[in-house]
Design a protein around this motif. Sequence first.
Motif, PDB file in Angstrom:
ATOM      1  N   ARG A 127     -25.909 -19.878  -0.066  1.00 16.17           N
ATOM      2  CA  ARG A 127     -24.789 -19.356   0.717  1.00 16.17           C
ATOM      3  C   ARG A 127     -25.274 -18.762   2.036  1.00 16.17           C
ATOM      4  N   HIS A 128     -26.420 -18.086   2.001  1.00 26.25           N
ATOM      5  CA  HIS A 128     -26.979 -17.509   3.225  1.00 26.25           C
ATOM      6  C   HIS A 128     -27.298 -18.623   4.226  1.00 26.25           C
ATOM      7  N   PHE A 129     -27.911 -19.697   3.752  1.00 25.30           N
ATOM      8  CA  PHE A 129     -28.263 -20.786   4.655  1.00 25.30           C
ATOM      9  C   PHE A 129     -27.036 -21.573   5.113  1.00 25.30           C
ATOM     10  N   VAL A 130     -26.002 -21.647   4.295  1.00 27.38           N
ATOM     11  CA  VAL A 130     -24.756 -22.300   4.730  1.00 27.38           C
ATOM     12  C   VAL A 130     -24.120 -21.494   5.865  1.00 27.38           C
ATOM     13  N   ARG A 131     -24.083 -20.170   5.722  1.00 29.28           N
ATOM     14  CA  ARG A 131     -23.552 -19.337   6.807  1.00 29.28           C
ATOM     15  C   ARG A 131     -24.354 -19.559   8.089  1.00 29.28           C
ATOM     16  N   THR A 132     -25.666 -19.622   7.958  1.00 28.72           N
ATOM     17  CA  THR A 132     -26.524 -19.844   9.116  1.00 28.72           C
ATOM     18  C   THR A 132     -26.261 -21.210   9.732  1.00 28.72           C
ATOM     19  N   ALA A 133     -26.162 -22.234   8.900  1.00 27.51           N
ATOM     20  CA  ALA A 133     -25.944 -23.593   9.396  1.00 27.51           C
ATOM     21  C   ALA A 133     -24.595 -23.725  10.105  1.00 27.51           C
ATOM     22  N   VAL A 134     -23.585 -23.065   9.589  1.00 27.29           N
ATOM     23  CA  VAL A 134     -22.271 -23.120  10.245  1.00 27.29           C
ATOM     24  C   VAL A 134     -22.346 -22.485  11.632  1.00 27.29           C
ATOM     25  N   MET A 135     -23.000 -21.349  11.733  1.00 24.22           N
ATOM     26  CA  MET A 135     -23.137 -20.696  13.040  1.00 24.22           C
ATOM     27  C   MET A 135     -23.971 -21.553  13.994  1.00 24.22           C
ATOM     28  N   LEU A 136     -25.018 -22.168  13.496  1.00 23.47           N
ATOM     29  CA  LEU A 136     -25.843 -23.028  14.342  1.00 23.47           C
ATOM     30  C   LEU A 136     -25.067 -24.258  14.807  1.00 23.47           C
ATOM     31  N   THR A 137     -24.236 -24.804  13.941  1.00 22.40           N
ATOM     32  CA  THR A 137     -23.419 -25.957  14.319  1.00 22.40           C
ATOM     33  C   THR A 137     -22.434 -25.577  15.412  1.00 22.40           C
ATOM     34  N   LEU A 138     -21.815 -24.414  15.264  1.00 26.06           N
ATOM     35  CA  LEU A 138     -20.861 -23.969  16.282  1.00 26.06           C
ATOM     36  C   LEU A 138     -21.534 -23.752  17.638  1.00 26.06           C
ATOM     37  N   LEU A 139     -22.814 -23.424  17.638  1.00 31.87           N
ATOM     38  CA  LEU A 139     -23.553 -23.271  18.891  1.00 31.87           C
ATOM     39  C   LEU A 139     -24.126 -24.593  19.389  1.00 31.87           C
ATOM     40  N   SER A 140     -24.543 -25.454  18.484  1.00 30.98           N
ATOM     41  CA  SER A 140     -25.221 -26.698  18.859  1.00 30.98           C
ATOM     42  C   SER A 140     -24.288 -27.727  19.480  1.00 30.98           C
ATOM     43  N   VAL A 141     -23.097 -27.851  18.944  1.00 32.59           N
ATOM     44  CA  VAL A 141     -22.181 -28.879  19.449  1.00 32.59           C
ATOM     45  C   VAL A 141     -21.861 -28.669  20.926  1.00 32.59           C
ATOM     46  N   PRO A 142     -21.459 -27.471  21.349  1.00 34.95           N
ATOM     47  CA  PRO A 142     -21.220 -27.292  22.787  1.00 34.95           C
ATOM     48  C   PRO A 142     -22.483 -27.509  23.625  1.00 34.95           C
TER      49      PRO A 142
END
Length: 132
Positions: free
Chosen positions: A41-56
């Motif tokens: 769950r910790h890494f999923v939260r991290t991955a979601v935040m990274l995705t939100l930053l990476s796409v733009p």
Amino acid sequence: MTERLRPGPLRWLRYAAGGSLPARYRTWVLHDTTCRTWHLRHFVRTAVMLTLLSVPLMLLVPGPLWLRLTAVLLGWLVSLQYALFVMEESVENRVVKAGYPAGTARATRARASAGERAEAARRYAQRYRGGG
């Protein structure tokens, strides 16, 4: 025990970004940080935040695609390593924000795995220490 109310997607995104949730979600926060899959769950939260930053970044930063992909990949690797290093304190901070005393998540996980650890210690003693 009170019902464990799950936050909606927008509240969860705020929570994943480090924000706090209203008090009615406190039992869910404790579950989120102490269940068997709390690492995942910790890494999923991290991955979601990274995705939100990476796409733009991928869409807005000029340059060759290979360079943008490499930069994002390296950013992910560093970020995931950092997330690993701060995992214990990060989830403990989430529990404190939910209104629990510091150390609650760690103590709850320790209680939940006490039987498994005792059994592992018994097997270790039997195998390597010559008895029980």
